[in-house]
Scaffold this active site. Structure first.
Site, PDB file in Angstrom:
ATOM      1  N   LEU A  29      33.944  17.995   7.863  1.00  0.00           N
ATOM      2  CA  LEU A  29      35.415  16.951   8.896  1.00  0.00           C
ATOM      3  C   LEU A  29      35.740  15.442   7.640  1.00  0.00           C
ATOM      4  O   LEU A  29      35.148  15.162   7.272  1.00  0.00           O
ATOM      5  CB  LEU A  29      35.234  16.351  10.051  1.00  0.00           C
ATOM      6  CG  LEU A  29      34.841  17.785  10.817  1.00  0.00           C
ATOM      7  CD1 LEU A  29      34.318  16.452  12.421  1.00  0.00           C
ATOM      8  CD2 LEU A  29      35.191  18.601  10.735  1.00  0.00           C
ATOM      9  N   HIS A  30      37.962  15.652   7.825  1.00  0.00           N
ATOM     10  CA  HIS A  30      37.893  14.404   7.501  1.00  0.00           C
ATOM     11  C   HIS A  30      38.974  13.512   8.057  1.00  0.00           C
ATOM     12  O   HIS A  30      39.010  13.808   8.924  1.00  0.00           O
ATOM     13  CB  HIS A  30      38.485  14.198   6.004  1.00  0.00           C
ATOM     14  CG  HIS A  30      39.219  15.458   6.420  1.00  0.00           C
ATOM     15  ND1 HIS A  30      40.627  15.559   6.860  1.00  0.00           N
ATOM     16  CD2 HIS A  30      39.597  16.329   5.847  1.00  0.00           C
ATOM     17  CE1 HIS A  30      41.583  16.546   7.246  1.00  0.00           C
ATOM     18  NE2 HIS A  30      40.890  17.493   5.875  1.00  0.00           N
ATOM     19  N   ASP A  31      39.049  12.512   7.796  1.00  0.00           N
ATOM     20  CA  ASP A  31      40.356  11.675   8.522  1.00  0.00           C
ATOM     21  C   ASP A  31      40.712  12.381   9.459  1.00  0.00           C
ATOM     22  O   ASP A  31      41.731  12.214  10.545  1.00  0.00           O
ATOM     23  CB  ASP A  31      40.634  10.460   7.689  1.00  0.00           C
ATOM     24  CG  ASP A  31      39.527   9.818   7.275  1.00  0.00           C
ATOM     25  OD1 ASP A  31      37.846   9.297   7.696  1.00  0.00           O
ATOM     26  OD2 ASP A  31      40.346   8.593   6.751  1.00  0.00           O
ATOM     27  N   HIS A  33      41.029  15.839  10.512  1.00  0.00           N
ATOM     28  CA  HIS A  33      40.740  16.248  11.421  1.00  0.00           C
ATOM     29  C   HIS A  33      40.360  14.979  12.408  1.00  0.00           C
ATOM     30  O   HIS A  33      40.344  15.078  13.799  1.00  0.00           O
ATOM     31  CB  HIS A  33      39.290  16.478  11.266  1.00  0.00           C
ATOM     32  CG  HIS A  33      38.814  17.872  10.540  1.00  0.00           C
ATOM     33  ND1 HIS A  33      38.528  18.103   9.291  1.00  0.00           N
ATOM     34  CD2 HIS A  33      39.459  18.770  10.220  1.00  0.00           C
ATOM     35  CE1 HIS A  33      38.236  19.007   8.236  1.00  0.00           C
ATOM     36  NE2 HIS A  33      39.049  19.978   9.601  1.00  0.00           N
ATOM     37  N   GLN A 154      50.463  28.162   9.804  1.00  0.00           N
ATOM     38  CA  GLN A 154      49.145  27.304  10.143  1.00  0.00           C
ATOM     39  C   GLN A 154      49.656  27.397  11.377  1.00  0.00           C
ATOM     40  O   GLN A 154      49.959  28.246  12.343  1.00  0.00           O
ATOM     41  CB  GLN A 154      47.768  27.476   9.584  1.00  0.00           C
ATOM     42  CG  GLN A 154      47.035  27.622  10.637  1.00  0.00           C
ATOM     43  CD  GLN A 154      46.255  27.184  10.645  1.00  0.00           C
ATOM     44  OE1 GLN A 154      45.106  27.886   9.938  1.00  0.00           O
ATOM     45  NE2 GLN A 154      45.359  25.508  10.722  1.00  0.00           N
ATOM     46  N   SER A 186      41.995  17.071   2.470  1.00  0.00           N
ATOM     47  CA  SER A 186      41.528  18.561   2.802  1.00  0.00           C
ATOM     48  C   SER A 186      40.104  18.596   1.847  1.00  0.00           C
ATOM     49  O   SER A 186      39.807  17.971   1.725  1.00  0.00           O
ATOM     50  CB  SER A 186      42.173  19.532   1.447  1.00  0.00           C
ATOM     51  OG  SER A 186      41.813  20.962   1.496  1.00  0.00           O
TER      52      SER A 186
HETATM   53  O1  PAF Z   1      42.552  25.132  10.052  1.00  0.00           O
HETATM   54  C1  PAF Z   1      41.486  25.581  10.063  1.00  0.00           C
HETATM   55  O2  PAF Z   1      40.394  24.749   9.942  1.00  0.00           O
HETATM   56  C2  PAF Z   1      40.895  26.584  10.451  1.00  0.00           C
HETATM   57  O3  PAF Z   1      42.715  27.982   9.780  1.00  0.00           O
HETATM   58  C3  PAF Z   1      40.807  27.069  11.418  1.00  0.00           C
HETATM   59  C4  PAF Z   1      42.190  26.708  12.418  1.00  0.00           C
HETATM   60  C5  PAF Z   1      39.938  26.254  12.345  1.00  0.00           C
HETATM   61  C6  PAF Z   1      41.094  28.736  12.177  1.00  0.00           C
HETATM   62  O4  PAF Z   1      39.258  28.974  11.810  1.00  0.00           O
END
Ligand code: PAF
Length: 282
Positions: A29-31, A33, A154, A186
């Site tokens: 995780l980064h900022d 998230h 996405q 990222s």
């Molecule tokens: O963006 C992501 O980290 C992934 O594609 C997700 C949405 C968690 C699905 O695995």
């Protein structure tokens, strides 16, 4: 923060709640998230994050095995952010048997751009997101899920999936967070060496320049400007997959009559062995 690993434990933890607010992640995780978790908190009556590295969305030659797994640090960050429930299933919880039922998003949206260069990627993403939604939201009158705009295609595909399956889930798109120099945050930035990290911002600079050039020089020159932008990045040592201007509504190339349509510049390119993606709404 309660940490649960099984679907049954997750559901019993969420039983008293009516409107979960959910952030799906693959960890490391980064900022960006954490900003999604912060945006989630006021939108639901319980905040849920998941960490699951989804094998289904990686091609055999991609980085599933080496994808950074940073469990302790991730837990600390989520705890500090005030996340209520962390769902961290094992692979056997999500895929107890081969996943033969899959969600296939429409080719016109899922086989272009990222889907063209990563065949099957959006089938893997849509399938696991549908499954995670079922784990978190089944039986709930409503819910909300947040996805970052950094993965622009996405979040569009997920938004449409939710519409078409009439899931009672609001999809919220979070703005991309950037480092001080402008590099989009990222999980894969950690793969960059010092020299590459210095260079990495040139992807977003190239997208910005392309967007400005298309706006200034009119749409008919779009393809030539895109080719020039890719050449310029290649000359700096990158291997670009695409740099392109698309309509925000459907990610198709704009027609010459679309000058006033909202657009987005998207790009993906390899720097050394690291593939980076980014985009900019224009
Ligand atoms: O963006 C992501 O980290 C992934 O594609 C997700 C949405 C968690 C699905 O695995």
């Amino acid at each position: 923060m309660k940490i649960v690993h099984t679907i049954a434990d997750l559901r019993s933890q969420l039983a008293p709640h009516q409107r979960p607010a959910f952030v799906a992640t693959m960890g490391n995780l980064h900022d960006g998230h954490i900003a999604l978790v912060n945006q989630a908190k006021p939108r639901g009556d319980v905040t849920v994050a998941s960490i699951f590295v989804n094998r289904l969305q990686f091609a055999p030659h991609e980085d599933f095995d080496t994808y950074p797994r940073t469990w302790e640090a991730d837990c600390e960050k989520l705890q500090a952010a005030g996340c209520d429930v962390l769902f961290a299933p094992r692979e056997t919880d999500i895929y107890p048997e081969p996943q033969t039922y899959k969600v296939h998003p429409p080719a016109e949206l899922a086989d272009i751009l990222e889907g063209h260069f990563r065949p099957g990627f959006f089938v893997g993403v849509s399938t696991v997101v549908m499954k995670l939604f079922s784990c978190v939201f089944a039986g709930k009158p409503e819910g909300v899920a947040l996805f970052g705009k950094k993965d622009y295609q996405q979040q569009m595909i997920i938004k449409r999936m939710v519409q078409q399956f009439a899931l009672p889930i609001e999809i919220v798109a979070g703005e991309t967070l950037r480092a001080a120099d402008g590099l989009a945050l990222s999980s894969r930035n950690g793969y960059l060496n010092v020299q590459e990290r210095g260079e990495a911002v040139h992807l977003s600079l190239a997208l910005k320049a392309l967007g400005e050039a298309v706006k200034a020089q009119e749409l008919p020159k779009r393809e030539a400007l895109e080719a020039a932008a890719m050449q310029a990045l290649a000359a700096r040592g990158w291997k670009p997959d695409y740099l392109t201007v698309r309509r925000r509504t459907d990610l198709l190339p704009p027609e010459s009559t679309d000058a006033s349509t909202a657009m987005v510049v998207l790009g993906a390119a390899k720097l050394g062995t690291t593939r980076l993606i980014d985009n900019l709404e224009i």
